[in-house]
Design a protein around this motif. Structure first.
Motif, PDB file in Angstrom:
ATOM      1  N   GLN A   1       1.038  -1.580  -0.067  1.00 61.53           N
ATOM      2  CA  GLN A   1      -0.311   0.329   0.076  1.00 61.53           C
ATOM      3  C   GLN A   1       0.868   1.267  -0.378  1.00 61.53           C
ATOM      4  O   GLN A   1       0.455   2.244  -0.233  1.00 61.53           O
ATOM      5  CB  GLN A   1      -1.078   0.283   0.875  1.00 61.53           C
ATOM      6  N   LYS A   2       2.155   1.041   0.750  1.00 64.24           N
ATOM      7  CA  LYS A   2       2.928   2.212   0.428  1.00 64.24           C
ATOM      8  C   LYS A   2       3.556   2.205  -1.193  1.00 64.24           C
ATOM      9  O   LYS A   2       4.936   3.735  -1.548  1.00 64.24           O
ATOM     10  CB  LYS A   2       4.193   2.133   1.685  1.00 64.24           C
ATOM     11  N   GLN A   3       3.589   1.409  -1.733  1.00 63.73           N
ATOM     12  CA  GLN A   3       4.468   1.344  -3.354  1.00 63.73           C
ATOM     13  C   GLN A   3       4.241   2.708  -4.229  1.00 63.73           C
ATOM     14  O   GLN A   3       3.139   2.770  -3.983  1.00 63.73           O
ATOM     15  CB  GLN A   3       4.819  -0.274  -4.311  1.00 63.73           C
ATOM     16  N   PRO A   4       4.691   3.344  -4.997  1.00 67.38           N
ATOM     17  CA  PRO A   4       4.240   4.479  -5.224  1.00 67.38           C
ATOM     18  C   PRO A   4       3.378   4.323  -6.515  1.00 67.38           C
ATOM     19  O   PRO A   4       2.742   4.869  -6.779  1.00 67.38           O
ATOM     20  CB  PRO A   4       5.613   4.477  -6.519  1.00 67.38           C
ATOM     21  N   ASP A   5       3.927   2.585  -7.129  1.00 68.73           N
ATOM     22  CA  ASP A   5       2.330   2.567  -8.653  1.00 68.73           C
ATOM     23  C   ASP A   5       0.863   2.392  -7.281  1.00 68.73           C
ATOM     24  O   ASP A   5      -0.203   2.971  -7.753  1.00 68.73           O
ATOM     25  CB  ASP A   5       2.387   1.076  -9.341  1.00 68.73           C
ATOM     26  N   TYR A   6       0.670   1.788  -6.246  1.00 66.74           N
ATOM     27  CA  TYR A   6      -0.555   2.164  -5.455  1.00 66.74           C
ATOM     28  C   TYR A   6      -1.035   3.675  -5.554  1.00 66.74           C
ATOM     29  O   TYR A   6      -1.757   4.025  -5.181  1.00 66.74           O
ATOM     30  CB  TYR A   6      -0.883   1.522  -3.684  1.00 66.74           C
ATOM     31  N   LEU A   7      -0.019   4.136  -4.848  1.00 66.12           N
ATOM     32  CA  LEU A   7       0.562   5.562  -4.167  1.00 66.12           C
ATOM     33  C   LEU A   7      -0.332   6.671  -5.026  1.00 66.12           C
ATOM     34  O   LEU A   7      -1.155   7.559  -5.051  1.00 66.12           O
ATOM     35  CB  LEU A   7       1.546   6.351  -3.231  1.00 66.12           C
ATOM     36  N   ALA A   8      -0.594   6.208  -6.562  1.00 68.35           N
ATOM     37  CA  ALA A   8      -1.119   6.908  -7.955  1.00 68.35           C
ATOM     38  C   ALA A   8      -2.162   6.636  -7.832  1.00 68.35           C
ATOM     39  O   ALA A   8      -2.932   8.529  -8.470  1.00 68.35           O
ATOM     40  CB  ALA A   8      -0.670   6.466  -8.827  1.00 68.35           C
ATOM     41  N   ILE A   9      -2.700   5.953  -7.003  1.00 70.30           N
ATOM     42  CA  ILE A   9      -4.507   5.565  -6.788  1.00 70.30           C
ATOM     43  C   ILE A   9      -5.055   5.878  -5.101  1.00 70.30           C
ATOM     44  O   ILE A   9      -5.768   6.451  -5.744  1.00 70.30           O
ATOM     45  CB  ILE A   9      -4.752   3.828  -6.794  1.00 70.30           C
ATOM     46  N   ASN A  10      -3.981   5.713  -4.152  1.00 68.61           N
ATOM     47  CA  ASN A  10      -4.258   6.607  -2.701  1.00 68.61           C
ATOM     48  C   ASN A  10      -3.214   6.950  -2.065  1.00 68.61           C
ATOM     49  O   ASN A  10      -2.223   5.994  -1.706  1.00 68.61           O
ATOM     50  CB  ASN A  10      -5.396   5.328  -1.879  1.00 68.61           C
ATOM     51  N   PRO A  11      -3.003   8.665  -2.539  1.00 66.71           N
ATOM     52  CA  PRO A  11      -2.549   9.002  -1.958  1.00 66.71           C
ATOM     53  C   PRO A  11      -1.793   9.115  -0.762  1.00 66.71           C
ATOM     54  O   PRO A  11      -0.997   8.854   0.436  1.00 66.71           O
ATOM     55  CB  PRO A  11      -2.120  10.910  -1.833  1.00 66.71           C
ATOM     56  N   ASN A  12      -3.394   8.152   0.247  1.00 65.93           N
ATOM     57  CA  ASN A  12      -2.595   8.067   1.246  1.00 65.93           C
ATOM     58  C   ASN A  12      -2.115   7.064   1.483  1.00 65.93           C
ATOM     59  O   ASN A  12      -2.289   6.669   3.298  1.00 65.93           O
ATOM     60  CB  ASN A  12      -4.420   8.145   2.015  1.00 65.93           C
ATOM     61  N   GLY A  13      -1.705   5.649   0.430  1.00 64.81           N
ATOM     62  CA  GLY A  13      -1.833   5.037   1.179  1.00 64.81           C
ATOM     63  C   GLY A  13      -2.010   3.435   1.978  1.00 64.81           C
ATOM     64  O   GLY A  13      -2.062   2.632   2.913  1.00 64.81           O
ATOM     65  N   ARG A  14      -3.441   3.791   2.226  1.00 66.78           N
ATOM     66  CA  ARG A  14      -4.209   2.467   2.987  1.00 66.78           C
ATOM     67  C   ARG A  14      -5.188   2.066   1.871  1.00 66.78           C
ATOM     68  O   ARG A  14      -5.360   2.465   0.680  1.00 66.78           O
ATOM     69  CB  ARG A  14      -5.364   3.722   3.387  1.00 66.78           C
ATOM     70  N   ILE A  15      -5.745   0.709   2.647  1.00 62.73           N
ATOM     71  CA  ILE A  15      -6.763  -0.108   1.384  1.00 62.73           C
ATOM     72  C   ILE A  15      -8.052   0.749   2.065  1.00 62.73           C
ATOM     73  O   ILE A  15      -8.213   0.920   3.245  1.00 62.73           O
ATOM     74  CB  ILE A  15      -6.512  -1.295   1.182  1.00 62.73           C
ATOM     75  N   PRO A  16      -9.412   0.187   1.565  1.00 58.37           N
ATOM     76  CA  PRO A  16      -8.932  -0.188   0.068  1.00 58.37           C
ATOM     77  C   PRO A  16      -9.338   1.386  -1.254  1.00 58.37           C
ATOM     78  O   PRO A  16      -9.555   2.471  -0.305  1.00 58.37           O
ATOM     79  CB  PRO A  16     -11.185  -0.151  -0.366  1.00 58.37           C
ATOM     80  N   ALA A  17      -9.565   0.901  -2.118  1.00 65.35           N
ATOM     81  CA  ALA A  17      -9.652   2.087  -3.210  1.00 65.35           C
ATOM     82  C   ALA A  17     -10.043   1.659  -4.915  1.00 65.35           C
ATOM     83  O   ALA A  17      -9.833   0.209  -4.661  1.00 65.35           O
ATOM     84  CB  ALA A  17      -8.141   2.943  -3.421  1.00 65.35           C
ATOM     85  N   ILE A  18     -10.572   2.464  -5.286  1.00 67.36           N
ATOM     86  CA  ILE A  18     -11.253   1.666  -6.588  1.00 67.36           C
ATOM     87  C   ILE A  18     -10.662   2.289  -8.094  1.00 67.36           C
ATOM     88  O   ILE A  18     -10.384   3.830  -7.746  1.00 67.36           O
ATOM     89  CB  ILE A  18     -12.586   1.690  -7.183  1.00 67.36           C
ATOM     90  N   VAL A  19     -10.624   1.957  -9.392  1.00 72.21           N
ATOM     91  CA  VAL A  19     -10.328   2.860 -10.474  1.00 72.21           C
ATOM     92  C   VAL A  19     -11.419   2.120 -11.362  1.00 72.21           C
ATOM     93  O   VAL A  19     -11.511   1.131 -11.639  1.00 72.21           O
ATOM     94  CB  VAL A  19      -8.871   2.325 -11.172  1.00 72.21           C
ATOM     95  N   ASP A  20     -12.193   3.257 -12.014  1.00 74.57           N
ATOM     96  CA  ASP A  20     -13.250   2.672 -12.479  1.00 74.57           C
ATOM     97  C   ASP A  20     -12.828   3.041 -14.308  1.00 74.57           C
ATOM     98  O   ASP A  20     -12.499   4.475 -14.381  1.00 74.57           O
ATOM     99  CB  ASP A  20     -14.910   3.328 -12.151  1.00 74.57           C
ATOM    100  N   HIS A  21     -12.768   2.386 -14.682  1.00 77.54           N
ATOM    101  CA  HIS A  21     -11.995   2.280 -16.270  1.00 77.54           C
ATOM    102  C   HIS A  21     -13.380   2.868 -17.074  1.00 77.54           C
ATOM    103  O   HIS A  21     -13.778   2.443 -17.500  1.00 77.54           O
ATOM    104  CB  HIS A  21     -11.166   0.925 -16.801  1.00 77.54           C
ATOM    105  N   THR A  22     -12.962   4.316 -16.724  1.00 79.81           N
ATOM    106  CA  THR A  22     -14.232   4.968 -17.732  1.00 79.81           C
ATOM    107  C   THR A  22     -14.084   4.938 -19.349  1.00 79.81           C
ATOM    108  O   THR A  22     -12.874   4.995 -19.579  1.00 79.81           O
ATOM    109  CB  THR A  22     -15.387   6.101 -16.977  1.00 79.81           C
ATOM    110  N   GLU A  23     -14.646   5.352 -20.251  1.00 79.15           N
ATOM    111  CA  GLU A  23     -14.374   5.771 -22.155  1.00 79.15           C
ATOM    112  C   GLU A  23     -13.888   6.717 -21.196  1.00 79.15           C
ATOM    113  O   GLU A  23     -13.332   7.251 -22.593  1.00 79.15           O
ATOM    114  CB  GLU A  23     -16.285   6.350 -22.773  1.00 79.15           C
ATOM    115  N   SER A  24     -14.258   7.944 -20.801  1.00 83.11           N
ATOM    116  CA  SER A  24     -13.774   8.827 -20.899  1.00 83.11           C
ATOM    117  C   SER A  24     -12.467   9.383 -19.864  1.00 83.11           C
ATOM    118  O   SER A  24     -11.354  10.202 -19.667  1.00 83.11           O
ATOM    119  CB  SER A  24     -14.435  10.546 -20.306  1.00 83.11           C
ATOM    120  N   GLY A  25     -11.976   7.931 -19.184  1.00 86.57           N
ATOM    121  CA  GLY A  25     -10.516   7.754 -19.061  1.00 86.57           C
ATOM    122  C   GLY A  25     -10.422   7.244 -17.843  1.00 86.57           C
ATOM    123  O   GLY A  25     -12.407   6.870 -17.118  1.00 86.57           O
ATOM    124  N   ASN A  26     -10.209   7.075 -16.516  1.00 89.15           N
ATOM    125  CA  ASN A  26      -9.968   6.648 -15.609  1.00 89.15           C
ATOM    126  C   ASN A  26     -10.080   7.650 -14.598  1.00 89.15           C
ATOM    127  O   ASN A  26      -9.501   8.691 -14.539  1.00 89.15           O
ATOM    128  CB  ASN A  26      -8.556   6.305 -15.001  1.00 89.15           C
TER     129      ASN A  26
END
Ligand code: GSH
Length: 206
Positions: A42-67
């Motif tokens: 949860q503290k790795q850079p690729d995950y911090l790009a999703i949750n800058p707080n470095g905790r779970i949970p988080a989601i990414v919604d892959h929409t037609e207009s972007g993530n």
């Protein structure tokens, strides 16, 4: 398609229960990525790009207009409920009541039970007692509703229940929380545990 990032914890199970309760199927509608918290995923850079707080949970919604990224369990459940049209009452007063119970959990139940369990394990019993006392006060607030109703809001299973269930379900083992004084909360836990969507959400981490 949604990617959910989570782990088998009181906060982590909320997102899988909500996805299942909204009728989404794992593999078809959403992917679950289970993070190893003790390894520090949860503290790795690729995950911090999703949750800058470095905790779970988080989601990414892959929409037609972007993530679209969403972090903090309350925001995740609200986003999913609004997007997929469930788990929130339609009536405006009941809808904001469900959101109020969501904040009640993230600002009250979560921090107090989390600290109580941690301090107990550290052997800081005076500090444990402080958070344990506040946890009991908060659960007595839930009892005032659940002694007279099956669900926290509007006679329906909603994000308010899922948010608080994550913690109440684990509290007896996590912090030796005694549920005996709260028969309404206990009956609500039994009711929620019996639901197939809740069972599927909990089993996601098996
Ligand atoms: N307020 C946050 C709390 C999230 C949280 O504390 N998650 C814990 C697991 S239950 C976590 O990621 N812990 C790992 C860490 O803090 O590094 C939410 O509701 O999403």
């Amino acid at each position: 398609m949604i990617t959910a990032y989570s782990a088998n914890t009181p906060n982590g199970v909320k997102v899988t229960i909500a996805l299942e309760a909204l009728g989404l199927s794992r593999g078809t509608d959403y992917t679950l990525k289970i993070l190893n918290l003790s390894e520090g995923d949860q503290k790795q850079p690729d995950y911090l790009a999703i949750n800058p707080n470095g905790r779970i949970p988080a989601i990414v919604d892959h929409t037609e207009s972007g993530n679209i990224r969403v972090f903090e369990s309350g925001a995740v459940l609200l986003y999913l409920a609004e997007k997929f049209g469930g788990l929130l009452p339609k009536d405006p007063a009941a809808r904001i009541e469900a959101i109020s119970w969501t904040y009640f959990q993230t600002g009250g139940i979560g921090p107090n039970m989390g600290q109580a369990g941690y301090q107990k394990r550290q052997g800081n019993l005076a500090v444990f007692e402080r958070f344990n006392t506040e946890s009991h006060r908060l659960v007595s607030v839930m009892e005032s509703v659940l002694s007279e109703a099956d669900y926290l809001v509007g006679g329906m299973f909603s994000i308010a229940d899922i948010m608080n269930f994550g913690w109440l379900n684990r509290a007896p083992s996590y912090m030796d929380f005694d549920l005996t004084p709260y028969p309404g909360v206990t009956a609500w836990l039994v009711r929620l545990r019996a639901r197939e969507d809740v069972q599927r959400g909990l089993a996601s981490f098996d």
